[in-house]
Design a protein around this motif. Structure first.
Motif, PDB file in Angstrom:
ATOM      1  N   UNK A 138       0.834  -1.212   0.000  1.00 29.88           N
ATOM      2  CA  UNK A 138       0.000   0.000   0.000  1.00 29.88           C
ATOM      3  C   UNK A 138       0.863   1.254   0.000  1.00 29.88           C
ATOM      4  N   UNK A 139       0.248   2.342  -0.414  1.00 26.76           N
ATOM      5  CA  UNK A 139       0.914   3.648  -0.382  1.00 26.76           C
ATOM      6  C   UNK A 139       1.219   4.035   1.067  1.00 26.76           C
ATOM      7  N   UNK A 140       2.305   4.766   1.296  1.00 30.85           N
ATOM      8  CA  UNK A 140       2.670   5.156   2.667  1.00 30.85           C
ATOM      9  C   UNK A 140       1.530   5.828   3.438  1.00 30.85           C
ATOM     10  N   UNK A 141       0.734   6.653   2.735  1.00 27.97           N
ATOM     11  CA  UNK A 141      -0.357   7.354   3.424  1.00 27.97           C
ATOM     12  C   UNK A 141      -1.399   6.369   3.936  1.00 27.97           C
ATOM     13  N   UNK A 436       5.293  -5.086  -6.904  1.00 32.23           N
ATOM     14  CA  UNK A 436       4.326  -4.084  -6.452  1.00 32.23           C
ATOM     15  C   UNK A 436       4.315  -2.872  -7.381  1.00 32.23           C
ATOM     16  N   UNK A 437       3.123  -2.303  -7.663  1.00 32.56           N
ATOM     17  CA  UNK A 437       3.029  -1.144  -8.569  1.00 32.56           C
ATOM     18  C   UNK A 437       3.467   0.152  -7.883  1.00 32.56           C
ATOM     19  N   UNK A 438       4.757   0.234  -7.575  1.00 32.76           N
ATOM     20  CA  UNK A 438       5.277   1.406  -6.865  1.00 32.76           C
ATOM     21  C   UNK A 438       5.350   2.625  -7.782  1.00 32.76           C
ATOM     22  N   UNK A 439       5.193   3.793  -7.172  1.00 36.17           N
ATOM     23  CA  UNK A 439       5.335   5.046  -7.910  1.00 36.17           C
ATOM     24  C   UNK A 439       6.288   5.953  -7.126  1.00 36.17           C
TER      25      UNK A 439
END
Length: 657
Positions: A138-141, A436-439
């Motif tokens: 998951x995104x950090x937020x 993972x679909x990291x951005x």
């Protein structure tokens, strides 16, 4: 084949002095210019010394001849191209995989995890949890949001609010609405490793800090800790709970289980009653017997507690009700917790199949990254990044067909192995579903790059085991030669000896003196521990009665008084009772130890040559040995062998000290 398994076993017995023997090596001999060294000869001689029964083979001159003969056969195998055979290459690869296992894993970390698992297995923990779901990537937020929710609920618990009620209210584990987050008792390997760590590191009665697993964050409360109850084998009789609430049907179920219990108290057989009345269709046909289980394996804590409460084998419980219906459970056997040595291999296998394996892999990767240099061409990498686009997030990205950097070197490992751009891009394209679909895109590319390099490092390390570990290289060389020799012998000797009918018969005729029958008798031998029975047997034989008649007269359904065997026996055979002279007819009674015998000799056969058919198996074996012994001489003519006598004299002095 068994011989190949023997080759594998022998090669595993490499002597501890191997490293020392690598020093001060000289060329001992050459075959067509290929050198063979003194250290290998010394190592093989010492390793096989205790296995050699023939003292002539311990003689160093004779042993050198044997060793040269062995290497000549290996050279012949290579000359025939057997080293390129698909079957040979597959078997060699299989052996290498098996041998390399201990080199490709961090044994220290593995041993620590095995010991940790064993110590944890001694205890069973009853724990409850509250789950705050968040994706592993998951995104950090989103991750922070879930963590903060967990911390807020933990504050409520520490302020005195009831854990179970908060679990029912906040937990995103669907079962929490019914069980208030209680997971019952469990031991090692029952939960994902990170959750297990949280549970075993939290004191009884306390609540953990948020524990991150692949499911999200957990708050874990340890309700109880007890000694492991071991495993149990039990059987049960079950009357199912009515599907709908129905007081009449529920009363009927209770009445039925009580009636069955009364039958048990009257002495009726548990297994028979289970087959007749139990409504558990999976166990009723086998008398209610369940597979062996431990705490936490079954879906009913009530059932487990009732089963483990039984003390003696054969004891059965009073009727009790679980969430599934009414039961009577019978103890078949209790299996106490096993000692460490009995569990070590099992635990190692389980560790390699669960999340702990990632720790072992990560430790090995860390060692390889410290061991080898990794030089990335940053200018080329920048160009690689420009070939990527957001299609990687929809798993539809492909390598640009017009790219002119595919053959460029992207990475060099240990100043030795070069990795091209195309290799990395192929990896990236094939792993779009696994990463993972990291951005942003650069972060995604680096993540894939790290995984790619880790795998390439492992491959490089594996490919160079022979160079990294001399003892591994020696064992593999022994495998290689042994398997080649097996293939060669099968092709040149064993099969040839079987199908060369002319050669076999010529060999038989030339060596017929080695295939002789001694004096033999065609006889029927009767034996008994009762002398009177043998006396009666002899009388019947004298009257011309056969074995069927005799056994019908003297044997009964409950007592076999006399037995008989017929055949052609050499007169010195252990199967034939001893007589001073063998002649046709019925013998006198012979006593040997506790048995009495009488022999009906049909024919005395004089010593004579065995026919080819009678000794074909032995002839084939002898012919194979003959072919092999003469074959080595032909190989000496085919290849040029040069011996370094000075080096051999030094070896003699070394080994004779």
């Amino acid at each position: 084949m068994k011989l190949k398994k023997v080759l594998l076993s022998l090669c595993l017995c490499v002597v501890a002095t191997m490293a020392a023997q690598q020093q001060n090596k000289e060329v001992l001999f050459t075959i067509d210019g290929n050198p063979y060294y003194t250290n290998e000869f010394v190592r093989v001689y010492n390793k096989n010394l205790e296995l050699v029964k023939d003292d002539s083979q311990k003689d160093l001159d004779n042993y050198l001849d044997l060793f040269i003969g062995y290497k000549l056969k290996v050279n012949k195998a290579n000359k025939l191209g057997l080293q390129n055979g698909k079957k040979y290459l597959n078997e060699l690869k299989s052996y290498r995989i098996q041998l390399s296992k201990n080199y490709l894993t961090d044994t220290k970390v593995t041993d620590e995890l095995i010991r940790e698992a064993y110590e944890r297995s001694k205890k069973e923990i009853n724990a409850s949890h509250i789950l705050f779901m968040v994706g592993e990537n998951a995104e950090p937020a989103d991750t922070l949001k879930a963590y903060n929710k967990a911390m807020d609920v933990r504050k409520k618990i520490l302020a005195g609010q009831d854990f179970g009620k908060l679990a029912a209210q906040y937990s995103e584990d669907p079962s929490a609405k019914q069980n208030e987050g209680n997971l019952g008792y469990f031991s090692v390997f029952r939960m994902v490793y990170k959750f297990e760590n949280g549970a075993y590191s939290t004191p009884k009665g306390e609540v953990s800090m948020p524990i991150r697993t692949r499911f999200g964050y957990h708050l874990i409360k340890v309700n109880d800790v007890r000694e492991n109850r071991g495993d149990i084998t039990a059987a049960h009789i079950m009357i199912l709970k009515p599907r709908k609430e129905d007081a009449e049907q529920e009363a009927k179920a209770k009445q039925t289980i009580d009636e069955i219990y009364q039958k048990l108290k009257q002495g009726e057989d548990f297994e028979s009653l289970a087959k007749q009345f139990s409504q558990d269709k999976s166990t009723a046909p086998v008398g209610g017997r369940l597979n062996k289980f431990s705490s936490g394996e079954l879906s009913s804590v009530t059932f487990e507690d009732q089963a483990f409460a039984l003390k003696t084998e054969g004891e059965y419980s009073k009727p009790f009700q679980s969430e599934y219906g009414w039961h009577i459970v019978k103890l078949i056997e209790k299996h106490p917790a096993k000692p460490f040595e009995d569990l070590k291999a099992e635990f190692e296998g389980r560790i390699k199949r669960d999340d702990r394996s990632k720790l072992i892999a990560a430790s090995m990767t860390e060692k390889l990254r410290a061991k080898y240099t990794i030089d990335r061409n940053e200018k080329v990498y920048e160009k690689v990044l420009k070939t990527l686009n957001d299609k990687v997030y929809t798993k539809s990205w492909t390598i640009p067909a017009d790219s002119d950097i595919l053959d460029k070197t992207l990475v060099t490992i240990n100043n030795d192995k070069q990795l091209k751009v195309k290799g990395y891009l192929d990896y990236l394209a094939s792993h779009q579903t696994a990463v993972a679909p990291l951005k942003p895109l650069g972060k995604y590319a680096q993540n894939v790059f790290d995984k790619y390099i880790n795998e390439e490092l492992a491959t490089y390390y594996d490919d160079n085991l022979e160079r990294e570990f001399p003892e591994f290289g020696i064992v593999m060389e022994e495998y290689r030669d042994g398997l080649l020799l097996f293939e060669l012998m099968e092709k040149e000797i064993w099969e040839k000896a079987k199908i060369d009918t002319v050669g076999l018969e010529q060999f038989y005729n030339k060596n017929v003196a080695n295939y002789q029958w001694k004096q033999r008798v065609d006889a029927d031998i009767y034996s008994s521990t009762d002398e009177d029975v043998i006396k009666k047997t002899r009388k019947y034989l004298k009257k011309g009665k056969n074995a069927e008649y005799i056994k019908e007269k003297l044997n009964t359904a409950d007592n076999v008084a006399v037995i008989e065997k017929s055949g052609v026996f050499e007169t010195d055979s252990d199967a034939l009772p001893k007589q001073n002279k063998y002649k046709e007819g019925v013998s006198k009674i012979i006593q040997e130890d506790d048995y009495y015998y009488v022999i009906n000799t049909n024919q005395v056969l004089p010593a004579s040559a065995k026919s080819f058919t009678e000794c074909k198996g032995r002839v084939i074996n002898d012919y194979q040995q003959y072919l092999e012994s003469t074959w080595v001489d032909t190989l000496r003519d085919e290849f040029t062998v040069k011996i370094n006598q000075n080096a051999f004299e030094k070896v003699k002095k070394q080994l004779q000290q």
